[in-house]
Design a protein around this motif. Structure first.
Motif, PDB file in Angstrom:
ATOM      1  N   PHE A 201       2.752   1.646  -3.783  1.00  0.00           N
ATOM      2  CA  PHE A 201       1.806   2.245  -4.260  1.00  0.00           C
ATOM      3  C   PHE A 201       1.425   3.498  -4.206  1.00  0.00           C
ATOM      4  CE2 PHE A 201      -2.711   2.650  -6.049  1.00  0.00           C
ATOM      5  CZ  PHE A 201      -2.739   2.681  -7.348  1.00  0.00           C
TER       6      PHE A 201
ATOM      7  N   LEU B  41       0.881  -1.235   0.079  1.00  0.00           N
ATOM      8  CA  LEU B  41       0.504   0.193   0.014  1.00  0.00           C
ATOM      9  C   LEU B  41       0.994   1.467   0.223  1.00  0.00           C
ATOM     10  CD1 LEU B  41      -3.065   1.029   0.378  1.00  0.00           C
ATOM     11  CD2 LEU B  41      -2.286   1.652   2.820  1.00  0.00           C
ATOM     12  N   GLU B  42       2.167   0.966   1.136  1.00  0.00           N
ATOM     13  CA  GLU B  42       2.097   2.663   0.513  1.00  0.00           C
ATOM     14  C   GLU B  42       3.391   2.621  -0.733  1.00  0.00           C
ATOM     15  OE1 GLU B  42       4.427   0.893   5.359  1.00  0.00           O
ATOM     16  OE2 GLU B  42       5.001   3.911   4.756  1.00  0.00           O
TER      17      GLU B  42
ATOM     18  N   ARG C 286      -9.165  -2.570   5.605  1.00  0.00           N
ATOM     19  CA  ARG C 286      -9.884  -2.044   4.176  1.00  0.00           C
ATOM     20  C   ARG C 286     -10.398  -0.636   4.094  1.00  0.00           C
ATOM     21  NH1 ARG C 286     -13.412  -7.424   3.571  1.00  0.00           N
ATOM     22  NH2 ARG C 286     -11.846  -9.142   3.183  1.00  0.00           N
ATOM     23  N   THR C 287     -10.974  -0.192   5.661  1.00  0.00           N
ATOM     24  CA  THR C 287     -11.524   1.145   5.739  1.00  0.00           C
ATOM     25  C   THR C 287     -10.167   2.413   5.456  1.00  0.00           C
ATOM     26  OG1 THR C 287     -12.764   0.434   7.402  1.00  0.00           O
ATOM     27  CG2 THR C 287     -11.616   2.310   7.137  1.00  0.00           C
TER      28      THR C 287
ATOM     29  N   ALA D 195      -3.345  13.182  -6.925  1.00  0.00           N
ATOM     30  CA  ALA D 195      -3.395  13.060  -8.049  1.00  0.00           C
ATOM     31  C   ALA D 195      -4.246  13.827  -8.325  1.00  0.00           C
ATOM     32  CB  ALA D 195      -4.092  11.838  -8.737  1.00  0.00           C
TER      33      ALA D 195
ATOM     34  N   LEU E 279      -7.030   5.602  -0.909  1.00  0.00           N
ATOM     35  CA  LEU E 279      -7.494   5.583  -2.225  1.00  0.00           C
ATOM     36  C   LEU E 279      -8.015   7.279  -2.530  1.00  0.00           C
ATOM     37  CD1 LEU E 279      -7.264   4.225  -4.515  1.00  0.00           C
ATOM     38  CD2 LEU E 279      -9.531   2.720  -4.270  1.00  0.00           C
ATOM     39  N   LEU E 280      -9.170   7.452  -1.613  1.00  0.00           N
ATOM     40  CA  LEU E 280      -9.649   8.993  -1.262  1.00  0.00           C
ATOM     41  C   LEU E 280      -8.484  10.129  -1.309  1.00  0.00           C
ATOM     42  CD1 LEU E 280     -13.298   8.516   0.410  1.00  0.00           C
ATOM     43  CD2 LEU E 280     -12.068   7.992  -1.729  1.00  0.00           C
TER      44      LEU E 280
ATOM     45  N   VAL F  68       2.246   7.447  -6.824  1.00  0.00           N
ATOM     46  CA  VAL F  68       1.131   8.024  -7.295  1.00  0.00           C
ATOM     47  C   VAL F  68       2.020   9.249  -6.408  1.00  0.00           C
ATOM     48  CG1 VAL F  68      -0.844   8.696  -6.566  1.00  0.00           C
ATOM     49  CG2 VAL F  68      -1.187   6.367  -7.004  1.00  0.00           C
ATOM     50  N   PHE F  69       2.414   9.680  -5.718  1.00  0.00           N
ATOM     51  CA  PHE F  69       2.723  10.201  -4.750  1.00  0.00           C
ATOM     52  C   PHE F  69       3.889  11.018  -6.124  1.00  0.00           C
ATOM     53  CE2 PHE F  69       1.257   9.977  -0.684  1.00  0.00           C
ATOM     54  CZ  PHE F  69       0.650  11.002  -0.585  1.00  0.00           C
TER      55      PHE F  69
ATOM     56  N   GLN G 228      -7.925   1.299   3.509  1.00  0.00           N
ATOM     57  CA  GLN G 228      -7.278   1.283   2.222  1.00  0.00           C
ATOM     58  C   GLN G 228      -8.077   1.912   1.446  1.00  0.00           C
ATOM     59  OE1 GLN G 228      -7.527  -2.800   1.046  1.00  0.00           O
ATOM     60  NE2 GLN G 228      -5.985  -3.785   1.666  1.00  0.00           N
ATOM     61  N   PHE G 229      -9.009   2.039   1.499  1.00  0.00           N
ATOM     62  CA  PHE G 229     -10.680   2.933   1.248  1.00  0.00           C
ATOM     63  C   PHE G 229     -10.014   4.165   1.195  1.00  0.00           C
ATOM     64  CE2 PHE G 229     -14.734   4.934   1.582  1.00  0.00           C
ATOM     65  CZ  PHE G 229     -15.028   4.678  -0.535  1.00  0.00           C
TER      66      PHE G 229
ATOM     67  N   LEU H 265      -5.323   9.536  -2.174  1.00  0.00           N
ATOM     68  CA  LEU H 265      -4.326   9.147  -3.379  1.00  0.00           C
ATOM     69  C   LEU H 265      -5.582  10.421  -4.855  1.00  0.00           C
ATOM     70  CD1 LEU H 265      -3.002   6.353  -3.307  1.00  0.00           C
ATOM     71  CD2 LEU H 265      -2.482   8.495  -2.834  1.00  0.00           C
ATOM     72  N   MET H 266      -6.927   9.851  -4.076  1.00  0.00           N
ATOM     73  CA  MET H 266      -7.749  10.368  -5.571  1.00  0.00           C
ATOM     74  C   MET H 266      -7.431  12.313  -5.624  1.00  0.00           C
ATOM     75  SD  MET H 266     -11.604  10.640  -5.880  1.00  0.00           S
ATOM     76  CE  MET H 266     -11.631   8.406  -6.181  1.00  0.00           C
ATOM     77  N   ALA H 267      -7.268  12.723  -4.702  1.00  0.00           N
ATOM     78  CA  ALA H 267      -7.002  14.416  -4.390  1.00  0.00           C
ATOM     79  C   ALA H 267      -5.482  14.774  -4.629  1.00  0.00           C
ATOM     80  CB  ALA H 267      -7.951  14.515  -3.053  1.00  0.00           C
TER      81      ALA H 267
END
Lengths: 206, 206, 206, 206
Positions: free
Chosen positions: C9, C6-7, C75-76, C89, C82-83, C13-14, C78-79, C85-87
């Motif tokens: 990944f 996870l880190e 999982r929380t 990116a 993901l949000l 993205v960063f 992870q989710f 990273l969405m911001a």
């Protein structure tokens, strides 16, 4: 350690170049009357995308197989590898040119020649890296058999000749040239999938 | 080792494709009179960005879960994985098309169909990779229970049918099709967040 | 292992988002009469580039420090990640908008508001990740002191309020808002450089 | 561990920036009458691409060598490294400007000055990182000889002066300035290939 970092850096360039291929597809203009048709008419762009994706993917697998057989790198390898990556990272550009030339049915000779010159340069760099590493066992892992050195160097040399031939065909029939690239990609894939142990990767896995 | 490098390469392509999504947003023209309004009117582009971001993110988590359950890869997996990545890396293109079609309310059927065809292709590749790895326990880790093989293969098969159905809906109601994509993404997220141990990842963690 | 991936990944993205910032700079038109002047007049674009580069860089360091203090992810996380990273990116997009709005002195309120909304969203996600991990020591490493949990959660909460305030300022004085972003970036850098052991990273290093 | 992650992040930025260089090449317009000629006339763009590829590649090797000699990083290094990466990630922009200015034979002074200012900034950051790490052996590995500290700091200092001189030459003869960049890249490559053990990397390998 230095070899691991060189491979990680190369993997990064391969992954980025393969993902940037999508930017070679032009977005339809805002006022397109029939978007479905426009998207369908762009099929040569998708074909160019797919072929280049496989080409870079196979080059990546090949790169991997090559470095698995080296016990170390030196500065010559670093420099040749940089030139190799320079051509890999360049591929999205001629890919876009080929896709558009195919679609407009215009400028195909120039587009196919530029694409082929890039892949020829890649083939030369692969051959050079392998020659430098294998000749006199300069950088080979101990498990690589002596009897395989000559044939493997020759095989890479043949690759450079084939890609030069494909470049030459671009000036006679650019379509035949592009089919040649697809055939070469398919050949390497099939070779990977079915090869009887003669490929570089097999020898490493053995 | 080879498996680790395949995963690292795939992670790279996922990370790059997900970050390239932002390039699917067109910059406003230089002489926009009311920039605030223009940026607000682009909301479908932001929605398409967010949905695709979640879609690729979930595919990445899924990819991770899949490979955790394999003890090794072979050339077929390498090839199928390359085709999978080809579709993932392509997603920024239809994402941009969908955003613009939604905003102009024009060409939605073609845009939604292209987007859905890409995700359907991804679903087929996921199914193919899992079938190849799981059938006859070809590449499975020892801890994966026999009783789970059949159901897990079927679950992936159902996924390909669902995405084919969503593709079909694009030709009837493109809006319903796009909502279908958002629902599928939300479903997978909820499944990830609340699933009672039936998901691939749970089994691995156990 | 899952946390490491996870880190990795997220790091990808960063790194990609920070490097894509350069694409937010528009290339001068082909027929620019005085290129030197045009390049000089683009200084707001360079400032926006530099500020966003530092902003993303600091977010990356912050992300790193956060995950160093977690013994695992769920999982929380992870989710939420993901949000987040969405911001991250997404930031190259408002960066380009801000640079152009500053240069044309037009549409600054909308541009500053969009930029600030993105960073506010990032602050909320950071706060959410930390709250989820720290509350009740759900995912904390054992070495993290109990007495630090409350203050650290509060500190992240204050961050979300500050970024909301900066967003509000965009509607009054967009220039003050943008200076606020530069000040916040400088503050975090100075805090990193001179902080007396109160920052997250210090505690980890200790 | 923190040092490893800093290096991995930096490697990512280097790999992405070097691969984004290809986007600095403008695609020919759709209605180009003679595509072959247009592609040939773009040779300055290819030269700018190749030189920048080598420049970033050498900076990457240099970065690698530098960090190999540090036993740890601190916040000052993190910050200086972020500024270094900011300039590296910026390079695709002036590369495109230089390529176009060369091709149009217009605006060369501005283009060469911008390119040189960027590389000068990089040289200063390299010098700063090394000074901070080496002075008083703050962050050096134990195996680095005392006698090498002074000369190595001076060598980096000379680098900043040379790049400042190249920047100055841009205002007199931009062509000479660009040749200066190519010569510097070639010099570093040759130094890497033939150096008698005096380079940073040699000392590490020893």
């Amino acid at each position: 350690m230095s070899k691991a970092r060189l491979e990680a850096f190369s993997d990064g360039v391969f992954a980025i170049a393969i993902t940037l291929l999508v930017l070679s597809l032009a977005e339809p203009a805002r006022d397109t009357p029939d978007l479905g048709r426009t998207l369908r008419d762009q099929w040569p762009g998708y074909v160019a995308y797919a072929v280049s994706f496989l080409v870079i993917g196979i080059m990546w697998i090949n790169h991997h197989a090559l470095f698995l057989r080296m016990r170390a790198t030196d500065r010559t390898i670093q420099f040749l590898n940089l030139l190799l990556l320079m051509a890999i990272a360049f591929l999205p550009y001629p890919t876009g040119i080929v896709g558009k030339a195919l679609q407009e049915d215009h400028g195909l000779v120039a587009a196919a020649a530029m694409y082929s010159a890039t892949t020829w340069f890649v083939a030369i760099m692969f051959s050079g890296i392998w020659f430098w590493a294998a000749y006199g066992r300069r950088l080979l892992v101990a498990s690589f058999p002596d009897a395989e050195i000559g044939p493997s160097i020759r095989r890479f040399g043949i690759g450079t000749v084939v890609y030069l031939a494909i470049l030459g065909i671009a000036f006679i029939s650019p379509i035949a040239c592009l089919i040649g690239h697809a055939v070469m990609a398919a050949y390497y894939i099939l070779d990977q999938l079915t090869g009887p142990g003669e490929t570089v990767e097999d020898a490493v896995a053995a």
